[in-house]
Design a protein around this motif. Structure first.
Motif, PDB file in Angstrom:
ATOM      1  N   LYS A 185       3.587  -5.020 -14.577  1.00 15.20           N
ATOM      2  CA  LYS A 185       4.456  -6.298 -15.332  1.00 15.20           C
ATOM      3  C   LYS A 185       4.778  -7.554 -14.071  1.00 15.20           C
ATOM      4  CE  LYS A 185       7.939  -5.978 -19.214  1.00 15.20           C
ATOM      5  NZ  LYS A 185       8.374  -5.493 -20.201  1.00 15.20           N
ATOM      6  N   LYS A 219       2.487   3.286 -19.506  1.00 13.36           N
ATOM      7  CA  LYS A 219       3.787   3.312 -20.674  1.00 13.36           C
ATOM      8  C   LYS A 219       4.798   2.517 -18.896  1.00 13.36           C
ATOM      9  CE  LYS A 219       5.505   4.118 -24.023  1.00 13.36           C
ATOM     10  NZ  LYS A 219       5.438   2.753 -24.899  1.00 13.36           N
ATOM     11  N   GLU A 220       5.405   1.807 -18.927  1.00 14.91           N
ATOM     12  CA  GLU A 220       6.586   1.121 -18.438  1.00 14.91           C
ATOM     13  C   GLU A 220       7.816   1.940 -18.343  1.00 14.91           C
ATOM     14  OE1 GLU A 220       9.469  -2.728 -17.297  1.00 14.91           O
ATOM     15  OE2 GLU A 220       8.532  -2.827 -19.595  1.00 14.91           O
ATOM     16  N   LYS A 221       8.479   2.391 -17.439  1.00 20.61           N
ATOM     17  CA  LYS A 221       9.745   3.651 -17.066  1.00 20.61           C
ATOM     18  C   LYS A 221      10.429   2.342 -17.787  1.00 20.61           C
ATOM     19  CE  LYS A 221      11.389   5.269 -14.536  1.00 20.61           C
ATOM     20  NZ  LYS A 221      12.271   5.897 -12.759  1.00 20.61           N
ATOM     21  N   ALA A 229       5.915 -14.928 -24.905  1.00 21.34           N
ATOM     22  CA  ALA A 229       7.243 -14.662 -23.315  1.00 21.34           C
ATOM     23  C   ALA A 229       7.864 -13.471 -23.732  1.00 21.34           C
ATOM     24  CB  ALA A 229       7.465 -16.144 -22.649  1.00 21.34           C
ATOM     25  N   VAL A 230       8.872 -13.929 -24.867  1.00 15.32           N
ATOM     26  CA  VAL A 230       9.710 -13.256 -24.713  1.00 15.32           C
ATOM     27  C   VAL A 230       9.178 -11.169 -25.777  1.00 15.32           C
ATOM     28  CG1 VAL A 230      11.394 -12.081 -26.934  1.00 15.32           C
ATOM     29  CG2 VAL A 230      11.327 -14.793 -25.994  1.00 15.32           C
ATOM     30  N   GLU A 260       6.320   2.417 -10.139  1.00 17.53           N
ATOM     31  CA  GLU A 260       7.169   1.578 -10.962  1.00 17.53           C
ATOM     32  C   GLU A 260       8.310   1.785  -9.474  1.00 17.53           C
ATOM     33  OE1 GLU A 260       8.928   1.316 -13.822  1.00 17.53           O
ATOM     34  OE2 GLU A 260       6.887   1.512 -14.676  1.00 17.53           O
ATOM     35  N   ASN A 288       8.207  -2.387 -13.117  1.00 17.61           N
ATOM     36  CA  ASN A 288       6.887  -2.294 -12.621  1.00 17.61           C
ATOM     37  C   ASN A 288       6.263  -2.819 -12.296  1.00 17.61           C
ATOM     38  OD1 ASN A 288       4.131  -1.955 -14.386  1.00 17.61           O
ATOM     39  ND2 ASN A 288       4.778   0.241 -15.117  1.00 17.61           N
ATOM     40  N   ILE A 308       3.125 -15.761 -16.192  1.00 20.34           N
ATOM     41  CA  ILE A 308       3.461 -16.577 -16.916  1.00 20.34           C
ATOM     42  C   ILE A 308       4.468 -17.556 -15.828  1.00 20.34           C
ATOM     43  CG2 ILE A 308       5.452 -16.732 -18.171  1.00 20.34           C
ATOM     44  CD1 ILE A 308       5.203 -13.349 -18.948  1.00 20.34           C
ATOM     45  N   PHE A 334      -0.609 -11.245 -22.715  1.00 20.52           N
ATOM     46  CA  PHE A 334      -0.135 -12.085 -21.851  1.00 20.52           C
ATOM     47  C   PHE A 334      -1.715 -12.843 -21.854  1.00 20.52           C
ATOM     48  CE2 PHE A 334      -2.641 -13.973 -17.973  1.00 20.52           C
ATOM     49  CZ  PHE A 334      -1.664 -14.702 -17.408  1.00 20.52           C
ATOM     50  N   ILE A 378       6.622 -10.708 -23.845  1.00 19.19           N
ATOM     51  CA  ILE A 378       5.831  -9.630 -23.348  1.00 19.19           C
ATOM     52  C   ILE A 378       7.504  -9.340 -23.090  1.00 19.19           C
ATOM     53  CG2 ILE A 378       5.150 -10.756 -21.082  1.00 19.19           C
ATOM     54  CD1 ILE A 378       3.341 -12.009 -21.831  1.00 19.19           C
ATOM     55  N   ILE A 379       8.184  -9.140 -22.733  1.00 14.69           N
ATOM     56  CA  ILE A 379       9.641  -9.483 -21.757  1.00 14.69           C
ATOM     57  C   ILE A 379      10.190  -7.282 -22.337  1.00 14.69           C
ATOM     58  CG2 ILE A 379      12.231  -9.661 -20.644  1.00 14.69           C
ATOM     59  CD1 ILE A 379      11.469 -12.312 -20.964  1.00 14.69           C
ATOM     60  N   ARG A 380      10.396  -7.917 -23.804  1.00 10.58           N
ATOM     61  CA  ARG A 380      10.809  -6.536 -24.248  1.00 10.58           C
ATOM     62  C   ARG A 380       9.559  -5.016 -24.408  1.00 10.58           C
ATOM     63  NH1 ARG A 380      15.129  -7.523 -27.421  1.00 10.58           N
ATOM     64  NH2 ARG A 380      14.722  -5.962 -28.934  1.00 10.58           N
ATOM     65  N   MET A 381       9.034  -5.874 -24.711  1.00  3.97           N
ATOM     66  CA  MET A 381       7.202  -4.627 -24.923  1.00  3.97           C
ATOM     67  C   MET A 381       7.425  -3.601 -23.493  1.00  3.97           C
ATOM     68  SD  MET A 381       4.129  -4.902 -27.212  1.00  3.97           S
ATOM     69  CE  MET A 381       4.556  -5.690 -28.305  1.00  3.97           C
ATOM     70  N   SER A 382       7.327  -2.134 -23.680  1.00  2.55           N
ATOM     71  CA  SER A 382       6.653  -1.713 -22.444  1.00  2.55           C
ATOM     72  C   SER A 382       5.457  -1.002 -22.363  1.00  2.55           C
ATOM     73  CB  SER A 382       8.474   0.288 -22.813  1.00  2.55           C
ATOM     74  OG  SER A 382       7.568   0.256 -23.935  1.00  2.55           O
ATOM     75  N   ILE A 419       1.191  -5.476 -23.107  1.00  3.78           N
ATOM     76  CA  ILE A 419       2.118  -6.624 -22.459  1.00  3.78           C
ATOM     77  C   ILE A 419      -0.026  -7.630 -22.034  1.00  3.78           C
ATOM     78  CG2 ILE A 419       2.339  -7.151 -20.224  1.00  3.78           C
ATOM     79  CD1 ILE A 419       5.301  -4.821 -20.630  1.00  3.78           C
ATOM     80  N   ILE A 420      -0.697  -6.595 -21.115  1.00  3.91           N
ATOM     81  CA  ILE A 420      -2.088  -7.493 -20.782  1.00  3.91           C
ATOM     82  C   ILE A 420      -2.355  -8.198 -22.073  1.00  3.91           C
ATOM     83  CG2 ILE A 420      -4.144  -6.991 -19.521  1.00  3.91           C
ATOM     84  CD1 ILE A 420      -2.710  -4.803 -18.547  1.00  3.91           C
ATOM     85  N   LEU A 429       1.743  -1.143 -21.817  1.00  2.00           N
ATOM     86  CA  LEU A 429       0.980  -2.164 -20.493  1.00  2.00           C
ATOM     87  C   LEU A 429       0.042  -2.665 -21.081  1.00  2.00           C
ATOM     88  CD1 LEU A 429       1.864   0.095 -16.822  1.00  2.00           C
ATOM     89  CD2 LEU A 429       2.766  -2.566 -17.782  1.00  2.00           C
ATOM     90  N   ALA A 461      11.716 -17.198 -18.654  1.00  5.55           N
ATOM     91  CA  ALA A 461      10.991 -15.923 -18.859  1.00  5.55           C
ATOM     92  C   ALA A 461      10.341 -15.004 -17.764  1.00  5.55           C
ATOM     93  CB  ALA A 461      10.108 -16.085 -20.166  1.00  5.55           C
ATOM     94  N   ARG A 491      12.342  -6.042 -13.620  1.00  2.00           N
ATOM     95  CA  ARG A 491      11.715  -4.778 -13.972  1.00  2.00           C
ATOM     96  C   ARG A 491      10.517  -4.574 -13.319  1.00  2.00           C
ATOM     97  NH1 ARG A 491      11.857  -5.135 -19.654  1.00  2.00           N
ATOM     98  NH2 ARG A 491      13.512  -6.358 -19.973  1.00  2.00           N
ATOM     99  N   THR A 515      10.867 -11.737 -16.450  1.00  2.00           N
ATOM    100  CA  THR A 515      10.402 -10.136 -15.553  1.00  2.00           C
ATOM    101  C   THR A 515      10.581 -10.278 -14.093  1.00  2.00           C
ATOM    102  OG1 THR A 515       9.485 -11.285 -17.329  1.00  2.00           O
ATOM    103  CG2 THR A 515       8.441  -9.494 -17.132  1.00  2.00           C
TER     104      THR A 515
END
Lengths: 118, 191
Positions: free
Chosen positions: A32, B80-82, B18-19, A107, A29, A39, B34, B21-25, B30-31, B27, A19, A27, A23
């Motif tokens: 991220k 936000k992540e683009k 973990a999944v 980005e 960003n 992780i 984490f 975190i991958i799907r979120m945009s 996400i932090i 930031l 995972a 990704r 990432t």
């Protein structure tokens, strides 16, 4: 069934590693990406600690009446690794701040566009 | 038995986080996730009898890392992540699945979780456990190995942290002061 329970930890750890790896490589960003790197790092810690566990073992603090202890060596290695991990994370985040100031974006594809490198 | 159930549950939570975190945009989310991930892993370390590691992970991994990431977020002002325009997850997904299956193939030969006869448990670890009290007088074997037997290792760790600190200061610290000297008014965007 015993085989599954005995290896469940390793498989979850590998899932978490992948995972984090996903990432990092998929990704754009930069913040991220660093979260993904962390992780991955934490899952490597868990791999080591999984190997150090002994069934029915206590935490490795010598006390009377306790015969079985977990393996203390992986614990020591991972203590060092956690602190070094935070140091590298902070360095990565400092680079992100610097990149943001130089390029105005964090980005990856926009940075490549500005650099005409892709 | 109960610790196996707690272990399985905590690891499942970790996988879900973990999944997520991958799907979120977002930031910030996400932090925060984490931070949760890190704290859950500290719980897993306690279940696996690694209390010193759990302390460090809860304090350094959860606390300091999260603060550093939030500080970065505040400095970069990117909330936000683009989302990529043409999202092609297939190449990274293939790489990840191939690597993951190779690793799972590698675990098939590993002794099962908690096996007291595993090579890792029978090599030098019993020596450290037996000789810690007579040789160093420290009850906590992790401490005696960290500070005594492998003291040079810890010195190296301090060197790494010191180097990273200097590098961070060079990257961010010095330039700020130079900017202030060059334009005393300061950029209004920089506030």
């Amino acid at each position: 069934m015993d085989f599954i329970i005995g290896h469940y930890n390793y498989w979850v750890v590998i899932f978490l590693m992948m995972a984090g790896f996903y990432t990092i490589i998929s990704r754009g960003n930069l913040v991220k990406k660093i979260v993904g790197l962390n992780i991955f790092q934490v899952s490597v810690f868990m791999l080591y600690i999984t190997m150090s566990t002994v069934h029915g073992g206590a935490a490795p603090i010598i006390s009377e009446g306790v015969e079985n202890y977990s393996n203390p060596l992986p614990h020591v290695l991972i203590l060092t690794a956690i602190v070094v991990g935070v140091a590298t994370t902070s360095l990565g985040l400092a680079l992100v701040v610097r990149i943001k100031e130089a390029y105005g974006t964090i980005e990856e594809d926009e940075i490549h566009e500005l650099d005409h490198s892709l | 038995m109960i610790d196996v159930i707690i272990n399985v549950t905590l690891l499942a939570f970790l996988a879900i986080t973990a999944v997520a975190i991958i799907r979120m945009s977002n930031l910030f989310a996400i932090i925060m996730l984490f931070s949760m991930f890190s704290f859950l892993s500290a719980g897993v370390f306690i279940v696996m009898d690694a209390i010193d590691v759990a302390f460090t992970e809860a304090a350094v991994g959860t606390g300091v890392s999260t603060v550093l990431m939030l500080a970065t977020l505040a400095l970069t002002k990117d909330q936000k992540e683009k989302q990529p325009v043409a999202h092609r997850p297939w190449l990274p997904l293939t790489v990840v699945i191939v690597t993951g299956s190779a690793l799972v193939y590698g675990t098939l030969d590993i002794p099962p979780f908690g096996d007291p006869d595993a090579p890792a448990q029978t090599h030098v670890a019993p020596e450290y456990l037996e000789r810690s009290i007579p040789e160093t007088g420290v009850q906590n074997v992790v401490t005696s190995v960290l500070a005594s037997y492998r003291g040079f290792d810890t010195l190296g760790e301090v060197t790494v942290v010191f180097t990273a600190g200097i590098a961070v200061m060079l990257l961010i610290g010095g330039r700020r002061r130079k900017e202030e000297l060059e334009q005393p008014q300061g950029d209004p965007d920089d506030a």
